[in-house]
Design an enzyme around this catalytic site. Structure first.
Site, PDB file in Angstrom:
ATOM      1  N   ALA A  69     -32.634   5.773  30.596  1.00  0.00           N
ATOM      2  CA  ALA A  69     -31.512   4.859  30.373  1.00  0.00           C
ATOM      3  C   ALA A  69     -30.521   5.014  31.518  1.00  0.00           C
ATOM      4  CB  ALA A  69     -30.854   5.177  29.037  1.00  0.00           C
ATOM      5  N   GLY A 113     -35.584   7.804  28.718  1.00  0.00           N
ATOM      6  CA  GLY A 113     -36.010   6.515  28.171  1.00  0.00           C
ATOM      7  C   GLY A 113     -37.255   5.970  28.846  1.00  0.00           C
ATOM      8  N   GLU A 116     -40.007   7.555  27.080  1.00  0.00           N
ATOM      9  CA  GLU A 116     -40.037   6.994  25.722  1.00  0.00           C
ATOM     10  C   GLU A 116     -40.661   5.595  25.721  1.00  0.00           C
ATOM     11  OE1 GLU A 116     -35.837   7.883  25.348  1.00  0.00           O
ATOM     12  OE2 GLU A 116     -36.258   9.085  23.566  1.00  0.00           O
ATOM     13  N   GLU A 136     -32.761  14.546  28.561  1.00  0.00           N
ATOM     14  CA  GLU A 136     -31.485  14.071  28.020  1.00  0.00           C
ATOM     15  C   GLU A 136     -30.476  15.185  27.777  1.00  0.00           C
ATOM     16  OE1 GLU A 136     -34.424  12.954  27.114  1.00  0.00           O
ATOM     17  OE2 GLU A 136     -34.373  10.778  26.828  1.00  0.00           O
TER      18      GLU A 136
HETATM   19  N1  CAA Z   1     -29.440   6.123  35.509  1.00  0.00           N
HETATM   20  C1  CAA Z   1     -28.728   5.603  36.524  1.00  0.00           C
HETATM   21  N2  CAA Z   1     -28.989   5.844  37.817  1.00  0.00           N
HETATM   22  C2  CAA Z   1     -30.025   6.658  38.089  1.00  0.00           C
HETATM   23  C3  CAA Z   1     -30.818   7.239  37.092  1.00  0.00           C
HETATM   24  C4  CAA Z   1     -30.493   6.936  35.729  1.00  0.00           C
HETATM   25  N3  CAA Z   1     -31.204   7.411  34.695  1.00  0.00           N
HETATM   26  N4  CAA Z   1     -31.773   8.013  37.675  1.00  0.00           N
HETATM   27  C5  CAA Z   1     -31.576   7.897  39.005  1.00  0.00           C
HETATM   28  N5  CAA Z   1     -30.528   7.082  39.250  1.00  0.00           N
HETATM   29  C6  CAA Z   1     -29.971   6.701  40.545  1.00  0.00           C
HETATM   30  C7  CAA Z   1     -29.216   7.864  41.176  1.00  0.00           C
HETATM   31  O1  CAA Z   1     -27.884   7.943  40.661  1.00  0.00           O
HETATM   32  C8  CAA Z   1     -29.279   7.496  42.631  1.00  0.00           C
HETATM   33  O2  CAA Z   1     -28.293   6.500  42.866  1.00  0.00           O
HETATM   34  P1  CAA Z   1     -27.476   6.517  44.293  1.00  0.00           P
HETATM   35  O3  CAA Z   1     -28.524   6.278  45.345  1.00  0.00           O
HETATM   36  O4  CAA Z   1     -26.540   5.374  44.124  1.00  0.00           O
HETATM   37  O5  CAA Z   1     -26.838   7.856  44.410  1.00  0.00           O
HETATM   38  C9  CAA Z   1     -30.644   6.810  42.772  1.00  0.00           C
HETATM   39  O6  CAA Z   1     -31.038   6.426  41.445  1.00  0.00           O
HETATM   40  C10 CAA Z   1     -31.719   7.750  43.312  1.00  0.00           C
HETATM   41  O7  CAA Z   1     -31.729   8.925  42.505  1.00  0.00           O
HETATM   42  P2  CAA Z   1     -31.728  10.404  43.137  1.00  0.00           P
HETATM   43  O8  CAA Z   1     -30.955  10.425  44.401  1.00  0.00           O
HETATM   44  O9  CAA Z   1     -31.326  11.353  42.043  1.00  0.00           O
HETATM   45  O10 CAA Z   1     -33.296  10.521  43.487  1.00  0.00           O
HETATM   46  P3  CAA Z   1     -34.207  11.835  43.502  1.00  0.00           P
HETATM   47  O11 CAA Z   1     -35.506  11.407  44.083  1.00  0.00           O
HETATM   48  O12 CAA Z   1     -33.489  12.979  44.135  1.00  0.00           O
HETATM   49  O13 CAA Z   1     -34.404  12.235  41.966  1.00  0.00           O
HETATM   50  C11 CAA Z   1     -34.861  11.778  39.634  1.00  0.00           C
HETATM   51  C12 CAA Z   1     -35.084  11.357  41.109  1.00  0.00           C
HETATM   52  C13 CAA Z   1     -35.546  13.122  39.362  1.00  0.00           C
HETATM   53  C14 CAA Z   1     -35.505  10.695  38.778  1.00  0.00           C
HETATM   54  C15 CAA Z   1     -33.337  11.901  39.362  1.00  0.00           C
HETATM   55  O14 CAA Z   1     -32.692  10.708  39.789  1.00  0.00           O
HETATM   56  C16 CAA Z   1     -32.976  12.109  37.931  1.00  0.00           C
HETATM   57  O15 CAA Z   1     -33.051  13.223  37.446  1.00  0.00           O
HETATM   58  N6  CAA Z   1     -32.533  11.041  37.217  1.00  0.00           N
HETATM   59  C17 CAA Z   1     -31.980  11.128  35.900  1.00  0.00           C
HETATM   60  C18 CAA Z   1     -33.067  11.368  34.869  1.00  0.00           C
HETATM   61  C19 CAA Z   1     -32.442  11.483  33.493  1.00  0.00           C
HETATM   62  O16 CAA Z   1     -31.626  12.335  33.220  1.00  0.00           O
HETATM   63  N7  CAA Z   1     -32.877  10.572  32.565  1.00  0.00           N
HETATM   64  C20 CAA Z   1     -32.405  10.547  31.226  1.00  0.00           C
HETATM   65  C21 CAA Z   1     -31.318   9.512  31.067  1.00  0.00           C
HETATM   66  S1  CAA Z   1     -30.604   9.500  29.443  1.00  0.00           S
HETATM   67  C22 CAA Z   1     -31.731   8.604  28.497  1.00  0.00           C
HETATM   68  O17 CAA Z   1     -32.759   8.165  28.978  1.00  0.00           O
HETATM   69  C23 CAA Z   1     -31.321   8.400  27.066  1.00  0.00           C
HETATM   70  C24 CAA Z   1     -32.421   7.924  26.196  1.00  0.00           C
HETATM   71  O18 CAA Z   1     -33.145   8.692  25.618  1.00  0.00           O
HETATM   72  C25 CAA Z   1     -32.628   6.489  26.002  1.00  0.00           C
END
Ligand code: CAA
Length: 262
Positions: A69, A113, A116, A136
């Site tokens: 998400a 998500g 999921e 999460e």
């Molecule tokens: N939401 C919004 N933006 C996101 C995102 C997310 N879930 N995941 C990545 N991005 C964005 C980053 O903020 C970044 O944006 P900028 O370039 O503007 O800074 C861009 O995508 C690239 O991401 P990274 O620089 O972090 O890329 P990376 O290759 O170093 O890492 C990754 C990739 C491991 C996927 C890392 O981005 C990450 O850990 N993302 C978050 C994963 C996460 O925590 N997901 C759970 C979300 S909560 C949820 O999903 C609730 C639910 O159950 C429904």
């Protein structure tokens, strides 16, 4: 309907064809916001209702299926807002209403998500680059789109607890051993393998295909609705905590979160 965040195409030569839906929001790692989920629901339902389509494939890009998400959009949400909107129920459950088979083709990250959504498909075929995770808790939430219910059903309690409580990622080989994915193939063969599986399904009788899907799902859906409702309330409740804001602010600021309630 023109889509902003999806690429949609049709494949196959037989009477029944495969509808391919590709998540395409690469700068945000295919993060799933309302717009993406509205479009995804519309595209899936359009293929489900199209009599020339026998199977649907859902995929992302080479690097990411979906990173969960959209944290930037959720960062300022509070309990009242998410509770009143029944946040993520409205447009995240459409995939579960699709009656034709849906295969998730996963390369790269399928997190939160994203994992999921992949688990809502009927089965997952993964590239050897795939990484699955439910991180999460690292942003101060719990999984909110079925992760605490579908992951244990797929991989068992021990591995699901490990994944959810530590937020660690599972690679494709582990995911196959654990039963989360049905097959792993080389990344450059993923779409060929998945479209070939979809083509096989398209060659079968649709009533039996659709009934078989219903029957297999019956094996898993006993108490799932209770679990999902409970999970959603917990997900909502966490928007009332300081740690959710800290976790998301820290993610967006690219710093380590300082959780207050340890
Ligand atoms: N939401 C919004 N933006 C996101 C995102 C997310 N879930 N995941 C990545 N991005 C964005 C980053 O903020 C970044 O944006 P900028 O370039 O503007 O800074 C861009 O995508 C690239 O991401 P990274 O620089 O972090 O890329 P990376 O290759 O170093 O890492 C990754 C990739 C491991 C996927 C890392 O981005 C990450 O850990 N993302 C978050 C994963 C996460 O925590 N997901 C759970 C979300 S909560 C949820 O999903 C609730 C639910 O159950 C429904």
């Amino acid at each position: 309907m023109p889509y902003e965040h999806l690429l949609v195409s049709v494949h196959g030569e037989g009477p029944l064809k495969t509808g391919l839906v590709q998540l395409n929001r690469p700068k945000q790692m295919n993060a799933l916001n309302d717009r993406v989920m509205d479009e995804l629901g519309a595209a899936l339902l359009a293929f489900d209702q199209d009599e020339s389509i026998g199977c649907i494939v859902l995929t992302g890009t080479d690097k990411v299926f979906a990173a969960g998400a959209d944290i930037a959009e959720m960062a300022d949400y509070d309990f009242i807002k998410v509770y009143k909107a029944n946040f993520i129920s409205r447009n995240w459950e459409t995939l579960g209403r699709v009656r034709k088979p849906v295969i998730a083709a996963v390369a790269g990250y399928a997190l939160g998500g994203g994992c999921e959504v992949a688990m809502m498909a009927d089965f997952i075929i993964a590239a050897d680059t795939a990484r699955f995770g439910q991180p999460e808790l690292t942003v101060g939430l719990v999984p909110g789109a079925g992760g605490t219910q579908r992951l244990p059903r797929a991989v068992g309690k021990a591995k699901a607890m490990d994944m959810v409580l530590t937020g660690r990622m599972m690679d494709a080989a582990e995911a196959e051993r654990a039963g989360l994915v049905s097959r792993v193939v080389a990344a450059d063969e993923l779409m060929q393998e998945v479209l070939s599986a979809a083509d096989t399904i398209c060659g079968l009788g649709m009533p039996s295909v659709m009934l078989a899907k219903e029957c297999v799902n019956r094996a898993f859906e006993g108490a799932l609705s209770e679990g999902l409702t409970y999970e959603r309330r917990m997900f909502h409740a966490l928007f009332g905590t300081e740690d959710q804001h800290e976790g998301m602010d820290a993610f967006l600021a690219k710093r380590t979160p300082q959780f207050k309630h340890r």
